[in-house]
Design an enzyme around this catalytic site. Structure first.
Site, PDB file in Angstrom:
ATOM      1  N   CYS A   1      -6.381  29.342 -27.376  1.00  9.34           N
ATOM      2  CA  CYS A   1      -6.987  30.210 -28.384  1.00  9.34           C
ATOM      3  C   CYS A   1      -7.402  29.328 -29.562  1.00  9.34           C
ATOM      4  O   CYS A   1      -7.322  28.103 -29.487  1.00  9.34           O
ATOM      5  CB  CYS A   1      -6.026  31.310 -28.815  1.00  9.34           C
ATOM      6  SG  CYS A   1      -4.451  30.712 -29.452  1.00  9.34           S
ATOM      7  N   THR A   2      -7.843  29.924 -30.638  1.00 12.67           N
ATOM      8  CA  THR A   2      -8.406  29.158 -31.753  1.00 12.67           C
ATOM      9  C   THR A   2      -7.405  28.195 -32.378  1.00 12.67           C
ATOM     10  O   THR A   2      -7.669  26.996 -32.500  1.00 12.67           O
ATOM     11  CB  THR A   2      -8.942  30.103 -32.838  1.00 12.67           C
ATOM     12  OG1 THR A   2      -9.824  31.046 -32.248  1.00 12.67           O
ATOM     13  CG2 THR A   2      -9.681  29.319 -33.917  1.00 12.67           C
TER      14      THR A   2
END
Length: 332
Positions: free
Chosen positions: A177-178
């Site tokens: 994810c980010t």
């Protein structure tokens, strides 16, 4: 202000006194000129803030002095302008919302993989690589050969797992994810569901872009970020995307050249979803923003009711645009 430092941070930790931290933390941020939002909950802290290098360093030092908030996971990037308008510290039930009770990354979590070792892992043909981010984030950049769950929110991820993943079939699952926080919960969830070998990218995409040379990178495109930069490139600099102020979808220069794009009012993603009443409201908001810009002010809205309604409109239009985007892909 000189170059702005943007700091994404989080830590899962038991914080029984999280409510008492809110006011002194907000006061510290405001006195240091730091803008952005931090979330506090009994399970920890999460958020992204921006300010001078000195201000961010002092904030991390201040947090380290609070019980449980030392050694916070954080990633730094840079911008020429302040990417946030306000300073907020919010109290929440969760610091990242998955909507599943009992998932505790402090008890069980996937295996952390350093950015330098990530390429080797995801190049293994036996590893299923899953992007845990939302559809509009995936659209502008992801890892080569990653599976896109086509979720509109992180709350939809558990349903994706139940419908598409099988512990008996998918022996090795790697997720990213980010900044890493969503994977803390997604890997914990998979472990709870009986998946054995579950991995996630330590520090998320942002840490990978920071540490892995571009010529060796398996990342394709840009990385969506939740601030006014919209996206960052491999050098962690502001990317080529803008954002539609009506639906919040990332848009390209080509899309901005479309007849469907009207600054602050509509874009190709949402033009068919906007009512006439919404259009008039967006047009007035844009007019006020332009007037504020001429005065050298940041328009954040003086009418609280209008601000709340605008946020509701943005969320509604984003949802419709995502559904439209998903349907378009499914119909190909």
């Amino acid at each position: 202000m000189s170059q702005v430092v943007v700091c994404a941070l989080y830590k899962f930790v038991s914080l029984p006194n999280f409510e008492s931290i809110q006011k002194p933390l907000l006061a510290h941020m405001e006195s240091a000129g730091i803008k952005g939002t931090l979330l506090l909950a009994s399970e920890g802290i999460n958020g992204t803030v921006a300010g001078s290098q000195l201000a961010i360093d002092n904030l991390l030092q201040w947090l380290a002095k609070q019980d449980g908030l030392d050694s916070i996971v954080h990633k730094l990037s840079f911008d020429e302008t302040m990417p946030f308008y306000r300073t907020k510290v919010k109290l929440k039930k969760e610091i990242v919302t998955m909507g599943v009770e009992g998932i505790d990354p402090l008890k069980v979590v996937g295996t952390y993989v350093k950015p330098k070792d990530w390429n080797q892992l995801i190049s293994d043909p036996e590893v299923l690589l899953v992007d845990t981010r939302n559809e509009y984030e995936v659209q502008i950049g992801t890892f080569k050969n990653a599976v896109d769950p086509k979720t509109d929110t992180f709350r939809e991820f558990p349903a994706y797992v139940k419908e598409h993943l099988d512990p008996a079939k998918h022996k090795k699952v790697a997720m990213f994810c980010t900044g890493g926080i969503r994977c803390e919960k997604s890997t914990a969830y998979l472990k709870e569901q009986g998946f054995d070998e579950v991995y996630h990218l330590e520090g998320g995409v942002l840490k990978y872009l920071e540490e892995v040379k571009q010529e060796e990178s398996l990342w394709e495109g840009e990385c969506f970020v939740f601030d006014n930069r919209v996206a960052v490139n491999h050098a962690l600099e502001k990317g080529q995307y803008d954002q539609c102020n009506a639906c919040r979808m990332p848009i390209t220069e080509l899309e901005k050249a479309s007849e469907a794009f009207v600054q602050g009012v509509s874009c190709p993603h949402c033009i068919d979803n906007i009512s006439e009443k919404q259009r008039q409201r967006f047009e007035e908001r844009e007019r006020q923003m332009q007037l504020a810009a001429k005065r050298g002010e940041a328009h954040i809205g003086s009418d609280v009711g209008a601000v709340i309604q605008s946020r509701r409109d943005n969320k509604e239009n984003l949802k419709k645009s995502q559904v439209k985007l998903n349907n378009k892909k499914y119909n190909k």
